[in-house]
Design a protein around this motif. Structure first.
Motif, mmCIF file in Angstrom:
data_model
loop_
_atom_site.group_PDB
_atom_site.id
_atom_site.type_symbol
_atom_site.label_atom_id
_atom_site.label_comp_id
_atom_site.label_asym_id
_atom_site.label_seq_id
_atom_site.Cartn_x
_atom_site.Cartn_y
_atom_site.Cartn_z
ATOM 1 N N LEU A 188 0.847 -1.198 0.000
ATOM 2 C CA LEU A 188 0.000 0.000 0.000
ATOM 3 C C LEU A 188 0.882 1.247 0.000
ATOM 4 O O LEU A 188 2.019 1.189 0.498
ATOM 5 C CB LEU A 188 -0.887 0.033 1.248
ATOM 6 N N VAL A 189 0.356 2.378 -0.498
ATOM 7 C CA VAL A 189 1.071 3.654 -0.470
ATOM 8 C C VAL A 189 0.591 4.458 0.742
ATOM 9 O O VAL A 189 -0.594 4.779 0.837
ATOM 10 C CB VAL A 189 0.823 4.467 -1.748
ATOM 11 N N PRO A 190 1.486 4.787 1.695
ATOM 12 C CA PRO A 190 1.068 5.571 2.858
ATOM 13 C C PRO A 190 0.916 7.059 2.504
ATOM 14 O O PRO A 190 1.714 7.621 1.751
ATOM 15 C CB PRO A 190 2.214 5.380 3.856
ATOM 16 N N PHE A 191 -0.118 7.679 3.081
ATOM 17 C CA PHE A 191 -0.321 9.118 3.007
ATOM 18 C C PHE A 191 -0.317 9.686 4.421
ATOM 19 O O PHE A 191 -0.780 9.039 5.359
ATOM 20 C CB PHE A 191 -1.674 9.446 2.353
ATOM 21 N N LYS A 192 0.168 10.922 4.550
ATOM 22 C CA LYS A 192 0.129 11.599 5.838
ATOM 23 C C LYS A 192 -0.073 13.098 5.603
ATOM 24 O O LYS A 192 -0.075 13.568 4.461
ATOM 25 C CB LYS A 192 1.420 11.354 6.630
ATOM 26 N N CYS A 193 -0.281 13.821 6.695
ATOM 27 C CA CYS A 193 -0.389 15.279 6.650
ATOM 28 C C CYS A 193 0.635 15.827 7.627
ATOM 29 O O CYS A 193 0.612 15.483 8.816
ATOM 30 C CB CYS A 193 -1.799 15.729 7.024
ATOM 31 N N ASP A 194 1.543 16.664 7.146
ATOM 32 C CA ASP A 194 2.593 17.197 8.016
ATOM 33 C C ASP A 194 2.088 18.306 8.925
ATOM 34 O O ASP A 194 2.775 18.669 9.890
ATOM 35 C CB ASP A 194 3.757 17.715 7.166
ATOM 36 N N VAL A 195 0.904 18.857 8.640
ATOM 37 C CA VAL A 195 0.306 19.867 9.509
ATOM 38 C C VAL A 195 -0.397 19.190 10.683
ATOM 39 O O VAL A 195 -0.245 19.594 11.837
ATOM 40 C CB VAL A 195 -0.694 20.744 8.728
ATOM 41 N N HIS A 196 -1.179 18.155 10.383
ATOM 42 C CA HIS A 196 -1.896 17.391 11.406
ATOM 43 C C HIS A 196 -1.319 15.976 11.392
ATOM 44 O O HIS A 196 -1.729 15.134 10.590
ATOM 45 C CB HIS A 196 -3.391 17.382 11.100
ATOM 46 N N ARG A 197 -0.390 15.715 12.266
ATOM 47 C CA ARG A 197 0.428 14.509 12.158
ATOM 48 C C ARG A 197 -0.320 13.230 12.504
ATOM 49 O O ARG A 197 0.205 12.137 12.326
ATOM 50 C CB ARG A 197 1.688 14.657 13.024
ATOM 51 N N TRP A 198 -1.548 13.351 13.001
ATOM 52 C CA TRP A 198 -2.345 12.153 13.258
ATOM 53 C C TRP A 198 -3.060 11.650 12.000
ATOM 54 O O TRP A 198 -3.578 10.547 11.995
ATOM 55 C CB TRP A 198 -3.385 12.444 14.348
ATOM 56 N N MET A 199 -3.078 12.439 10.946
ATOM 57 C CA MET A 199 -3.816 12.072 9.734
ATOM 58 C C MET A 199 -3.018 11.080 8.890
ATOM 59 O O MET A 199 -1.906 11.377 8.451
ATOM 60 C CB MET A 199 -4.136 13.322 8.902
ATOM 61 N N THR A 200 -3.598 9.905 8.668
ATOM 62 C CA THR A 200 -2.959 8.890 7.822
ATOM 63 C C THR A 200 -4.008 8.227 6.930
ATOM 64 O O THR A 200 -5.192 8.163 7.271
ATOM 65 C CB THR A 200 -2.266 7.800 8.656
ATOM 66 N N ALA A 201 -3.545 7.741 5.797
ATOM 67 C CA ALA A 201 -4.393 6.987 4.877
ATOM 68 C C ALA A 201 -3.497 6.084 4.050
ATOM 69 O O ALA A 201 -2.262 6.242 4.041
ATOM 70 C CB ALA A 201 -5.210 7.914 3.972
ATOM 71 N N TYR A 202 -4.112 5.128 3.335
ATOM 72 C CA TYR A 202 -3.361 4.196 2.510
ATOM 73 C C TYR A 202 -4.085 4.004 1.179
ATOM 74 O O TYR A 202 -5.312 3.915 1.140
ATOM 75 C CB TYR A 202 -3.202 2.838 3.214
ATOM 76 N N VAL A 203 -3.300 3.934 0.102
ATOM 77 C CA VAL A 203 -3.851 3.739 -1.232
ATOM 78 C C VAL A 203 -3.245 2.472 -1.830
ATOM 79 O O VAL A 203 -2.016 2.334 -1.907
ATOM 80 C CB VAL A 203 -3.573 4.950 -2.145
ATOM 81 N N GLY A 204 -4.120 1.551 -2.248
ATOM 82 C CA GLY A 204 -3.679 0.343 -2.926
ATOM 83 C C GLY A 204 -3.722 0.555 -4.427
ATOM 84 O O GLY A 204 -4.786 0.836 -4.977
ATOM 85 N N VAL A 205 -2.570 0.444 -5.089
ATOM 86 C CA VAL A 205 -2.462 0.701 -6.530
ATOM 87 C C VAL A 205 -2.206 -0.621 -7.242
ATOM 88 O O VAL A 205 -1.184 -1.275 -7.000
ATOM 89 C CB VAL A 205 -1.316 1.687 -6.836
ATOM 90 N N VAL A 206 -3.131 -1.020 -8.115
ATOM 91 C CA VAL A 206 -2.987 -2.274 -8.858
ATOM 92 C C VAL A 206 -3.244 -2.017 -10.343
ATOM 93 O O VAL A 206 -3.735 -0.955 -10.722
ATOM 94 C CB VAL A 206 -3.942 -3.366 -8.328
#
Length: 263
Positions: A188-206
């Motif tokens: 998976l590709v991790p996403f984050k936000c450097d302003v709000h460091r609790w924000m995370t998401a993941y993208v599956g690319v196929v």
């Protein structure tokens, strides 16, 4: 008391500097066409679905978690007065009977050299109440990912892939939109936000349309598969990966189960 005052001023100054740097990044990206789609491949010849619908089948099932899941933690959001309300972690979300949410399930192997059409409708990753929504997104190589700021505050989208290129873009107001196209598969590709460091998401690319993300019932479904033998993989951000081999007959249906354990 003086030390606390100085510490508070330093924190506010650090935040102001971060915001200023991100705004400068956004301004530069706008000046250089930053709202255009990044990473877009050259237009390819039209592709039709290679699967014969008369023989297509389905692989589905459920993902469950055995053991006592960690309790969601309340996130401290005082760093941004806009981010009010109850915000809790989404690393492990479990429904009734251990149904495990946010698991990316996809065909890892078995499609051979088949090439599938790329959807013209973008996948969407939103930012709502200072959280990424949804937490896990699936997308095809070459498909557009719309990343939209739904909050009236500054966010930045910082993707940290290993196979695709890293990118980091500021979104300084509600309605700001960036688009990105991934060039190679990656789960998976991790996403984050450097302003709000609790924000995370993941993208599956196929590179095909056979993927699913489990919801509150833990269910997944891979529709329209041609007959064959497949490796099906289930991926969770905390509990890792599991694989199963499944043989699908023409017009067949196969139900399988993935079980993760807390320890």
């Amino acid at each position: 008391m003086l030390a606390n005052c100085v510490t508070g001023r330093r924190r506010r100054l650090a935040r102001h500097l971060l915001v200023a740097g991100l705004l400068m990044t956004a301004s530069l990206s706008l000046a250089c066409g930053g709202d255009s789609t990044e990473g877009a491949p050259k237009p390819a010849a039209a592709v039709t679905n290679p699967v014969d619908p008369a023989t297509a089948g389905r692989i589905g099932g459920k993902v469950t978690l055995i053991g006592t899941p960690p309790a969601p933690q309340t996130i401290k959001t005082e760093s941004d007065p806009y981010c009010t309300g109850s915000v809790t972690t989404e690393e492990v979300v479990v429904g009734a009977d251990g149904a495990l949410q946010n698991v990316f399930v996809y065909v890892k192997d078995g499609l051979g050299n088949m090439v599938f059409p790329v959807p013209t409708t973008p996948a969407v990753l939103g930012q709502e109440r200072c959280m990424y929504k949804p937490h896990v997104v699936g997308i095809q190589v070459g498909q557009t990912l719309d990343i939209v700021n739904g909050d009236d505050t500054l966010h930045n989208i910082h993707a940290v892939p290993t196979a695709n290129g890293e990118f980091n873009k500021a979104q300084q107001f509600k309605g700001f939109r960036n688009q990105h196209v991934f060039s190679v598969k990656e789960v998976l590709v991790p996403f984050k936000c450097d302003v709000h460091r609790w924000m995370t998401a993941y993208v599956g690319v196929v590179d095909h349309p056979f993927f699913s993300v489990t919801g509150n019932g833990g269910a997944f479904s891979l529709e329209g598969l041609p007959p064959g033998t497949y490796t099906i993989e289930a991926v969770h951000e905390k509990y890792g990966r599991q694989r199963q081999t499944v043989t699908l007959e023409p017009k067949g249906t196969q139900d399988i189960a993935f079980t993760f354990k807390t320890s």
